[in-house]
Design a protein around this motif. Structure first.
Motif, short mmCIF file in Angstrom:
data_model
loop_
_atom_site.label_atom_id
_atom_site.label_comp_id
_atom_site.label_asym_id
_atom_site.label_seq_id
_atom_site.Cartn_x
_atom_site.Cartn_y
_atom_site.Cartn_z
N ALA A 102 97.47 -20.27 34.82
CA ALA A 102 97.89 -18.89 34.63
C ALA A 102 98.56 -18.70 33.27
O ALA A 102 98.37 -17.68 32.61
CB ALA A 102 98.82 -18.46 35.75
N ASP A 103 99.34 -19.71 32.85
CA ASP A 103 100.01 -19.61 31.55
C ASP A 103 99.00 -19.63 30.40
O ASP A 103 99.31 -19.18 29.29
CB ASP A 103 101.01 -20.75 31.38
CG ASP A 103 102.20 -20.61 32.32
OD1 ASP A 103 102.45 -19.48 32.79
OD2 ASP A 103 102.87 -21.63 32.58
N CYS A 104 97.81 -20.17 30.65
CA CYS A 104 96.75 -20.17 29.63
C CYS A 104 95.94 -18.88 29.65
O CYS A 104 95.01 -18.72 28.84
CB CYS A 104 95.82 -21.36 29.86
SG CYS A 104 96.59 -22.97 29.66
N GLY A 105 96.28 -17.96 30.56
CA GLY A 105 95.57 -16.69 30.64
C GLY A 105 94.27 -16.76 31.42
O GLY A 105 93.40 -15.89 31.26
N TRP A 106 94.13 -17.76 32.32
CA TRP A 106 92.92 -17.92 33.12
C TRP A 106 93.29 -17.95 34.59
O TRP A 106 94.46 -18.08 34.95
CB TRP A 106 92.18 -19.21 32.73
CG TRP A 106 91.52 -19.13 31.37
CD1 TRP A 106 92.14 -18.95 30.18
CD2 TRP A 106 90.13 -19.23 31.11
NE1 TRP A 106 91.22 -18.93 29.15
CE2 TRP A 106 89.97 -19.10 29.70
CE3 TRP A 106 89.00 -19.41 31.89
CZ2 TRP A 106 88.73 -19.15 29.09
CZ3 TRP A 106 87.76 -19.47 31.26
CH2 TRP A 106 87.63 -19.34 29.88
N GLU A 107 92.28 -17.83 35.44
CA GLU A 107 92.48 -17.85 36.89
C GLU A 107 91.22 -18.42 37.53
O GLU A 107 90.15 -18.50 36.89
CB GLU A 107 92.75 -16.45 37.42
CG GLU A 107 91.59 -15.50 37.23
CD GLU A 107 91.91 -14.08 37.69
OE1 GLU A 107 90.97 -13.37 38.09
OE2 GLU A 107 93.09 -13.69 37.64
N PRO A 108 91.28 -18.82 38.79
CA PRO A 108 90.07 -19.30 39.47
C PRO A 108 89.02 -18.20 39.59
O PRO A 108 89.35 -17.02 39.77
CB PRO A 108 90.59 -19.72 40.85
CG PRO A 108 92.05 -19.97 40.66
CD PRO A 108 92.49 -18.98 39.63
N ALA A 109 87.77 -18.59 39.46
CA ALA A 109 86.66 -17.66 39.70
C ALA A 109 86.34 -17.71 41.19
O ALA A 109 85.69 -18.65 41.65
CB ALA A 109 85.44 -18.03 38.86
N GLY A 110 86.80 -16.73 41.94
CA GLY A 110 86.72 -16.78 43.39
C GLY A 110 85.38 -16.32 43.93
O GLY A 110 84.41 -16.06 43.21
N GLU A 111 85.36 -16.19 45.27
CA GLU A 111 84.15 -15.76 45.96
C GLU A 111 83.80 -14.30 45.64
O GLU A 111 82.68 -13.87 45.88
CB GLU A 111 84.35 -15.92 47.47
CG GLU A 111 84.48 -17.36 47.93
CD GLU A 111 83.19 -18.15 47.74
OE1 GLU A 111 82.10 -17.53 47.81
OE2 GLU A 111 83.26 -19.37 47.53
N ASP A 112 84.75 -13.56 45.09
CA ASP A 112 84.50 -12.15 44.80
C ASP A 112 83.93 -11.92 43.41
O ASP A 112 83.98 -10.81 42.88
CB ASP A 112 85.80 -11.34 44.95
CG ASP A 112 86.89 -11.82 43.99
OD1 ASP A 112 86.75 -12.94 43.44
OD2 ASP A 112 87.88 -11.08 43.80
#
Length: 481
Positions: A460-470
């Protein structure tokens, strides 16, 4: 490649580029290594005479010094003094054009010293030069030191100035301001990164034999003026060298710097040619930008370990692959095989390869394999950074599209901080690892004493997040989600 550094050699590995952490010398000469001075030469007897006279005045034991004159095909071989106080020999190559790089490689091939001190034939080293240039190499097999090249008014030579004489202020010509700024802003290269090759000049370059051989030495294929020292310095960095500027290692060049020897247009023509040659050989962003890549010398390789199976959605993998290529436009992207039919559009991109195609399938044309780390011959083909994605990720929603300039700077910042390995964790654990070529080569060199610096970051601190099922590919490509 040289064998692993032995425990018995009592070397002290240091993290990053921290040559400042090497043990300090305890006395002027007790641990002076055997030094070979390698001098490329072409039809300049007067200059060679001055250089050899300066070497006879060096503050180091003559029995520890060898001088190799590498003649680049002069019509007449150089004349040597009758009784030099050190081992002196000449080795020659045919005149096939300006081949200073090949001459240096030839000289190094017969040099016997533990340390190689490259000095151009028009240099006049101060009597303290070698003592200051080699002292770090006595403490690390990774040491690479660039000295200070100063500029002497040639009229001073006509006034019977001799090596070792004081140089009056009026005889001192200007030094390149860009080099002075670079050394000042990096703490004499203590805060170096992969772009620091630009500040390593072969006229006054000292290299420990171990890292010299690991990096492969000077490239003999260079023909023409300039570029070979920068290309070699970049390979040295990638092999884990400690780059340092030693301002006390002074040597005088007869006449002005290159910029003062050529008219503006002629100089620009030479430098543009040099830039085009280096763009094929050097992967740093200062050599080819961050958007122009190379199939054989990649700056970044992205490896997706996440395949579209029961745990990973196909849209999530595709979005992750696209986001990584947007972040690193010149990257080589390796996908796990087999690639589902619905995602084969990715294979139409020449940057994308399949890591392991199943039997009977048609692999992506001309895939580039990843060589085993630690093989010197493969250093050029190993990427500067290998980024392995363990779970599909994407830029955080609302953060905007990936910024390739920021991504390039992120890696340079890591290099300057001495972080050769980066581990990024997400909500489910480790999500991304980034490993530099420096870490690979230093791990082989030092074994369990590998000094590579590891830093842990949060996704999150890198400005990214998991690519989820949605995952919504239409929204991603359309720019609204």
């Amino acid at each position: 490649m040289n064998p692993r550094v032995g425990e018995s050699e009592r070397w002290t590995p240091v993290p990053g580029n921290h040559w400042d952490l090497l043990p300090a010398p305890t006395a002027p000469h007790p641990d002076v290594p055997e030094v070979s001075v390698v001098v490329p030469y072409y039809r300049d007897q007067a200059g060679l005479d001055l250089l050899l006279a300066a070497l006879t005045r060096q503050e180091m034991p003559g029995g520890r010094l060898q001088v190799v004159i590498a003649d680049d095909g002069s019509p007449e071989p150089p004349r040597l003094p009758a009784r030099p106080p050190f081992d002196l020999q000449v080795i020659r190559q045919p005149d096939l054009g300006f081949r200073a790089s090949a001459a240096r490689a030839l000289g190094a091939s017969v040099a016997e010293g533990q340390v190689l001190a490259f000095l151009d034939g028009d240099m006049i080293p101060d009597r303290h030069y070698l003592r200051h240039a080699v002292h770090r190499a006595a403490r690390s097999p990774e040491a690479v030191v660039v000295g200070r090249r100063r500029h002497l008014d040639p009229a001073r030579l006509a006034a019977r100035w001799q090596p070792g004489d004081p140089v009056p202020e009026e005889a001192v010509l200007d030094e390149p301001a860009w080099l002075e700024r670079a050394y000042a802003s990096t703490g004499n290269l203590l805060e170096a990164d992969s772009t620091a090759y630009r500040f390593m000049i072969s006229a006054v370059l000292t290299v420990h034999r171990h890292i010299h051989d690991d990096a492969g030495g000077f490239d003999p294929d260079f023909v023409g003026y300039g570029g070979e020292d920068w290309e070699f310095a970049h390979r040295l960095w990638r092999a884990g060298a400690l780059l340092a500027h030693e301002p006390r290692a002074e040597a005088w060049h007869r006449g002005p710097d290159f910029a003062g020897r050529e008219d503006l247009q002629a100089g620009r023509t030479v430098k543009n040619r040099e830039s085009l040659v280096l763009a094929r050989k050097v992967s740093a962003p200062t050599a080819r930008g961050w958007s122009w890549g190379s199939r054989t010398r990649p700056r970044v390789e992205v490896v997706l370990e996440c395949s579209a199976d029961g745990d990973v959605s196909l849209p999530g993998m595709v979005l992750c692959a696209d986001a990584m290529v947007q972040s690193f436009p010149a990257a080589r992207l390796l996908l796990p095989g087999p690639v589902p039919a619905d995602a084969e559009v990715l294979l139409e991109d020449p940057r994308v390869c399949v890591r392991a195609a199943p039997a009977g399938a048609s692999p992506n044309p001309d895939p580039v394999s990843t060589p085993d780390p630690g093989e010197a011959a493969d250093l050029a083909a190993v990427p500067d950074w290998t980024i392995t994605v363990l779970a599909p990720i994407r830029p955080a929603r609302g953060a905007g599209p990936p910024d390739p300039a920021a991504a390039a700077e992120w890696l340079l910042e890591a290099e300057r901080a001495g972080h050769d390995r980066i581990e990024v964790s997400g909500p489910a654990g480790l999500a991304v690892t980034a490993v530099s070529s420096r870490a690979l080569w230093r791990a082989r060199r030092w074994g369990h004493r590998d000094p590579s610096g590891v830093v842990g970051l949060d996704l999150a601190d890198c400005g990214w997040e998991p690519a989820g099922e949605d995952t919504d590919l239409e929204a991603w490509w359309g720019g609204w989600g």
